[in-house]
Design a protein around this motif. Structure first.
Motif, PDB file in Angstrom:
ATOM      1  N   LEU A  83       0.827  -1.205   0.000  1.00 12.44           N
ATOM      2  CA  LEU A  83       0.000   0.000   0.000  1.00 12.44           C
ATOM      3  C   LEU A  83       0.863   1.257   0.000  1.00 12.44           C
ATOM      4  O   LEU A  83       0.580   2.227  -0.708  1.00 12.44           O
ATOM      5  CB  LEU A  83      -0.924   0.004   1.218  1.00 12.44           C
ATOM      6  CG  LEU A  83      -2.083  -0.994   1.220  1.00 12.44           C
ATOM      7  CD1 LEU A  83      -2.743  -1.047   2.589  1.00 12.44           C
ATOM      8  CD2 LEU A  83      -3.111  -0.631   0.151  1.00 12.44           C
ATOM      9  N   PHE A  84       1.925   1.232   0.784  1.00 13.21           N
ATOM     10  CA  PHE A  84       2.843   2.374   0.814  1.00 13.21           C
ATOM     11  C   PHE A  84       3.621   2.488  -0.487  1.00 13.21           C
ATOM     12  O   PHE A  84       3.746   3.578  -1.054  1.00 13.21           O
ATOM     13  CB  PHE A  84       3.802   2.253   2.000  1.00 13.21           C
ATOM     14  CG  PHE A  84       3.206   2.642   3.324  1.00 13.21           C
ATOM     15  CD1 PHE A  84       3.036   3.973   3.651  1.00 13.21           C
ATOM     16  CD2 PHE A  84       2.808   1.677   4.234  1.00 13.21           C
ATOM     17  CE1 PHE A  84       2.486   4.354   4.878  1.00 13.21           C
ATOM     18  CE2 PHE A  84       2.252   2.034   5.457  1.00 13.21           C
ATOM     19  CZ  PHE A  84       2.088   3.373   5.774  1.00 13.21           C
ATOM     20  N   GLU A  85       4.134   1.382  -0.961  1.00 11.49           N
ATOM     21  CA  GLU A  85       4.957   1.410  -2.166  1.00 11.49           C
ATOM     22  C   GLU A  85       4.166   1.849  -3.397  1.00 11.49           C
ATOM     23  O   GLU A  85       4.719   2.460  -4.319  1.00 11.49           O
ATOM     24  CB  GLU A  85       5.585   0.040  -2.399  1.00 11.49           C
ATOM     25  CG  GLU A  85       6.635  -0.322  -1.368  1.00 11.49           C
ATOM     26  CD  GLU A  85       7.202  -1.721  -1.553  1.00 11.49           C
ATOM     27  OE1 GLU A  85       8.288  -1.990  -0.989  1.00 11.49           O
ATOM     28  OE2 GLU A  85       6.567  -2.536  -2.233  1.00 11.49           O
ATOM     29  N   GLN A  86       2.873   1.561  -3.414  1.00  5.86           N
ATOM     30  CA  GLN A  86       2.039   1.967  -4.540  1.00  5.86           C
ATOM     31  C   GLN A  86       1.529   3.401  -4.410  1.00  5.86           C
ATOM     32  O   GLN A  86       0.784   3.870  -5.266  1.00  5.86           O
ATOM     33  CB  GLN A  86       0.857   1.006  -4.680  1.00  5.86           C
ATOM     34  CG  GLN A  86       1.249  -0.426  -4.985  1.00  5.86           C
ATOM     35  CD  GLN A  86       2.086  -0.537  -6.244  1.00  5.86           C
ATOM     36  OE1 GLN A  86       1.721  -0.024  -7.289  1.00  5.86           O
ATOM     37  NE2 GLN A  86       3.236  -1.200  -6.136  1.00  5.86           N
ATOM     38  N   GLY A  87       1.912   4.085  -3.351  1.00  2.00           N
ATOM     39  CA  GLY A  87       1.503   5.474  -3.176  1.00  2.00           C
ATOM     40  C   GLY A  87       0.090   5.639  -2.673  1.00  2.00           C
ATOM     41  O   GLY A  87      -0.473   6.738  -2.755  1.00  2.00           O
ATOM     42  N   LEU A  88      -0.501   4.579  -2.114  1.00  2.00           N
ATOM     43  CA  LEU A  88      -1.898   4.627  -1.706  1.00  2.00           C
ATOM     44  C   LEU A  88      -2.090   5.077  -0.265  1.00  2.00           C
ATOM     45  O   LEU A  88      -3.224   5.119   0.220  1.00  2.00           O
ATOM     46  CB  LEU A  88      -2.539   3.243  -1.901  1.00  2.00           C
ATOM     47  CG  LEU A  88      -2.513   2.718  -3.337  1.00  2.00           C
ATOM     48  CD1 LEU A  88      -3.166   1.344  -3.412  1.00  2.00           C
ATOM     49  CD2 LEU A  88      -3.193   3.691  -4.294  1.00  2.00           C
ATOM     50  N   MET A  89      -1.014   5.438   0.403  1.00  2.00           N
ATOM     51  CA  MET A  89      -1.139   5.886   1.793  1.00  2.00           C
ATOM     52  C   MET A  89      -0.802   7.368   1.946  1.00  2.00           C
ATOM     53  O   MET A  89      -0.664   7.877   3.058  1.00  2.00           O
ATOM     54  CB  MET A  89      -0.252   5.030   2.697  1.00  2.00           C
ATOM     55  CG  MET A  89      -0.578   3.549   2.640  1.00  2.00           C
ATOM     56  SD  MET A  89      -2.301   3.184   3.050  1.00  2.00           S
ATOM     57  CE  MET A  89      -2.134   2.678   4.755  1.00  2.00           C
ATOM     58  N   GLY A  90      -0.696   8.050   0.827  1.00  2.00           N
ATOM     59  CA  GLY A  90      -0.485   9.496   0.854  1.00  2.00           C
ATOM     60  C   GLY A  90      -1.123  10.127  -0.369  1.00  2.00           C
ATOM     61  O   GLY A  90      -0.526  10.973  -1.036  1.00  2.00           O
ATOM     62  N   LEU A 149       4.111  13.984   8.036  1.00  2.00           N
ATOM     63  CA  LEU A 149       3.530  13.561   6.770  1.00  2.00           C
ATOM     64  C   LEU A 149       4.456  12.687   5.917  1.00  2.00           C
ATOM     65  O   LEU A 149       3.988  11.714   5.309  1.00  2.00           O
ATOM     66  CB  LEU A 149       3.044  14.768   5.965  1.00  2.00           C
ATOM     67  CG  LEU A 149       1.706  15.363   6.427  1.00  2.00           C
ATOM     68  CD1 LEU A 149       1.384  16.628   5.648  1.00  2.00           C
ATOM     69  CD2 LEU A 149       0.574  14.347   6.287  1.00  2.00           C
ATOM     70  N   PRO A 150       5.763  12.986   5.825  1.00  2.00           N
ATOM     71  CA  PRO A 150       6.637  12.080   5.061  1.00  2.00           C
ATOM     72  C   PRO A 150       6.633  10.654   5.613  1.00  2.00           C
ATOM     73  O   PRO A 150       6.653   9.683   4.846  1.00  2.00           O
ATOM     74  CB  PRO A 150       8.019  12.734   5.187  1.00  2.00           C
ATOM     75  CG  PRO A 150       7.725  14.187   5.385  1.00  2.00           C
ATOM     76  CD  PRO A 150       6.496  14.213   6.251  1.00  2.00           C
ATOM     77  N   GLN A 151       6.596  10.519   6.925  1.00  4.74           N
ATOM     78  CA  GLN A 151       6.557   9.186   7.531  1.00  4.74           C
ATOM     79  C   GLN A 151       5.248   8.477   7.192  1.00  4.74           C
ATOM     80  O   GLN A 151       5.232   7.283   6.883  1.00  4.74           O
ATOM     81  CB  GLN A 151       6.699   9.300   9.051  1.00  4.74           C
ATOM     82  CG  GLN A 151       7.991   9.946   9.521  1.00  4.74           C
ATOM     83  CD  GLN A 151       8.051  10.052  11.032  1.00  4.74           C
ATOM     84  OE1 GLN A 151       7.927   9.047  11.738  1.00  4.74           O
ATOM     85  NE2 GLN A 151       8.224  11.262  11.554  1.00  4.74           N
ATOM     86  N   LEU A 152       4.144   9.223   7.244  1.00 11.40           N
ATOM     87  CA  LEU A 152       2.844   8.646   6.949  1.00 11.40           C
ATOM     88  C   LEU A 152       2.692   8.311   5.471  1.00 11.40           C
ATOM     89  O   LEU A 152       1.915   7.425   5.100  1.00 11.40           O
ATOM     90  CB  LEU A 152       1.737   9.617   7.378  1.00 11.40           C
ATOM     91  CG  LEU A 152       1.568   9.776   8.895  1.00 11.40           C
ATOM     92  CD1 LEU A 152       0.760  11.036   9.206  1.00 11.40           C
ATOM     93  CD2 LEU A 152       0.902   8.550   9.506  1.00 11.40           C
ATOM     94  N   SER A 153       3.431   8.991   4.623  1.00 11.83           N
ATOM     95  CA  SER A 153       3.387   8.699   3.186  1.00 11.83           C
ATOM     96  C   SER A 153       4.228   7.494   2.822  1.00 11.83           C
ATOM     97  O   SER A 153       3.895   6.751   1.889  1.00 11.83           O
ATOM     98  CB  SER A 153       3.897   9.910   2.383  1.00 11.83           C
ATOM     99  OG  SER A 153       3.045  11.018   2.519  1.00 11.83           O
ATOM    100  N   GLU A 154       5.320   7.301   3.543  1.00  8.73           N
ATOM    101  CA  GLU A 154       6.316   6.322   3.115  1.00  8.73           C
ATOM    102  C   GLU A 154       6.215   4.959   3.794  1.00  8.73           C
ATOM    103  O   GLU A 154       6.297   3.925   3.125  1.00  8.73           O
ATOM    104  CB  GLU A 154       7.723   6.881   3.335  1.00  8.73           C
ATOM    105  CG  GLU A 154       8.036   8.116   2.488  1.00  8.73           C
ATOM    106  CD  GLU A 154       7.919   7.845   1.001  1.00  8.73           C
ATOM    107  OE1 GLU A 154       8.187   6.701   0.575  1.00  8.73           O
ATOM    108  OE2 GLU A 154       7.538   8.766   0.266  1.00  8.73           O
ATOM    109  N   ASN A 155       6.028   4.923   5.115  1.00 10.76           N
ATOM    110  CA  ASN A 155       6.115   3.598   5.741  1.00 10.76           C
ATOM    111  C   ASN A 155       5.471   3.458   7.115  1.00 10.76           C
ATOM    112  O   ASN A 155       5.512   2.375   7.694  1.00 10.76           O
ATOM    113  CB  ASN A 155       7.587   3.159   5.850  1.00 10.76           C
ATOM    114  CG  ASN A 155       8.445   4.185   6.574  1.00 10.76           C
ATOM    115  OD1 ASN A 155       7.955   4.954   7.389  1.00 10.76           O
ATOM    116  ND2 ASN A 155       9.733   4.184   6.260  1.00 10.76           N
TER     117      ASN A 155
END
Length: 418
Positions: A83-90, A149-155
């Motif tokens: 989910l993170f790697e596909q950009g779906l968490m940001g 936000l960077p942490q929540l977007s990435e992992n």
């Protein structure tokens, strides 16, 4: 004017994807200029590309793990990572903070598509995007956004901690307390029914700093698991079993004063506004669930023959299928109407309540019918159709029960006509 795409759409591979890779462009949706009006099922090229990308991810990566995750009542770590790697968490998060910088409707699209395969994965993505990320984007300071936000977007998965044993529909009856101690706050209390809490590392905790002020003392704090948040109990549930729902305890949890989000005493405002948006996310989850059950069951009715013809062609069955298709479409239109109104800056509280209520009703109805359409096969766990029915029940409960939605709608009607 559309901004240049910040992410290129790439074919999804079942193998690991490089960190920060995005499978959809980040260009925001922009309405066509001029007198022409679009239908509610008109999507931008970017939104359509996102839908196709999430469909591939859900089918190829999530799909093979659905039954095992449900049986184990645990989310597969590779799904969370994906989910993170596909950009779906940001999805709405800015590119500056590692996100896709896309539209609210894009988030709703992702939630719907994930729910067609597994509502448990869908709600993980939903809460992270529409509740946690949105609070940081709308109410956090620049320094807080740059940090979290960077942490929540990435992992790092986020969790929204509002409900308590005596504070459900009456969200502002919460008993968790926070007391100032120099440049820190000390939080004591507990939370119940907290989604994502088992896997989460970043928590938004609502606590009252001045009970004498009632709900005006409620304040939002950001804390991390390593500060000493105790995961006391993981609930065993009827449905969405892979989605973690836990009780959290705070025993003299020490949180820096800089971790107050939105200002002291303004937590009630944050919660009200965010939950209105979150209800559109739940509507999308229930919509996707209903469509997923429909997609799984209807083909079977045309391949299974009795009395010399496919069971789906008997009038009684055919009419049920037609009615279910109509019901799903009405839920879809309500959901995307609420999403578009939110994007356009129009009021959407009533529309969100309508979408959430009706999508929950339709999810239960269609998933139940899907079991009946497929008979004994649908009643087994092997097909996964019965799982949609089990997962559907939560739609009438969380982020505002169905009665709360009806009450909200009724208040708007009363205001309009009285």
């Amino acid at each position: 004017m559309l901004r240049p795409a910040l992410r290129a759409v790439k074919p999804l591979r079942a193998s690991a994807v490089a960190p920060r890779a995005r499978t959809f462009t980040s260009t925001r949706h922009v309405r066509n200029e001029g007198p022409s009006l679009n239908s509610l099922d008109t999507f931008s090229d970017e939104e359509q590309m996102l839908r196709e990308s999430v469909q591939r991810f859900a089918t190829d990566i999530v799909g093979p793990k659905v039954r095992e995750m449900d049986e184990k009542e645990q989310m597969d770590p590779t799904v969370v990572k994906g989910l993170f790697e596909q950009g779906l968490m940001g999805i709405e998060t800015s590119a500056e903070h590692g996100g896709a910088e896309s539209s609210f409707t894009s988030a709703i699209i992702a939630i719907e598509e994930l729910a067609k395969v597994d509502p448990s994965v869908s709600v993980m993505c939903d809460v992270h995007n529409t509740l946690v990320n949105t609070i940081f984007r709308k109410y956090a300071t620049k320094e807080q956004q740059d940090k979290w936000l960077p942490q929540l977007s990435e992992n790092k998965l986020g969790s929204f901690c509002l409900s308590e044993s005596a504070s459900g529909s009456d969200a502002f009856a919460l008993q968790t307390r926070a007391k100032k101690d120099g440049d820190h706050w000390i939080i004591n209390g507990s939370k119940m029914w907290i989604t994502n809490s088992y896997e989460a590392e970043i928590f938004l905790i609502f606590a009252n700093i001045d009970p004498s002020k009632g709900y005006k003392g409620i304040t939002c704090f950001v804390a991390t698991k390593d500060m000493g948040i105790q995961i006391a109990k993981k609930e065993q549930k009827l449905g969405i079993r892979a989605s973690s729902t836990c009780t959290l305890n705070f025993d003299d949890l020490k949180v820096p004063a800089a971790n107050v989000i939105g200002g002291e005493g303004l937590g009630y405002k944050l919660a009200i506004e965010i939950l209105n948006e979150g209800r559109i996310g739940i509507a999308a989850q229930m919509l996707g669930l209903a469509q997923g059950a429909f997609n799984a069951a209807v083909p079977y009715t045309y391949s299974r023959s009795q009395f010399g013809q496919p069971v789906g062609t008997f009038q009684g069955m055919a009419f049920q299928i037609a009615q279910a298709a109509i019901d799903i479409e009405t839920a879809r239109l309500l959901t995307y109407n609420a999403a578009r109104r939110k994007e356009e800056g129009k009021s959407f509280t009533k529309e969100a309540a309508m979408a959430k209520y009706w999508s929950s009703v339709i999810a239960q109805r269609v998933s139940g019918q899907a079991i009946e359409w497929t008979g004994g096969v649908g009643f087994t766990r092997e097909t996964g159709i019965e799982k949609f029915w089990r997962d559907s029940k939560i739609g009438a409960i969380y982020e505002g029960t169905s009665n709360i939605q009806l009450q909200t709608i009724a208040k708007f009607i009363q205001k309009e006509y009285s």
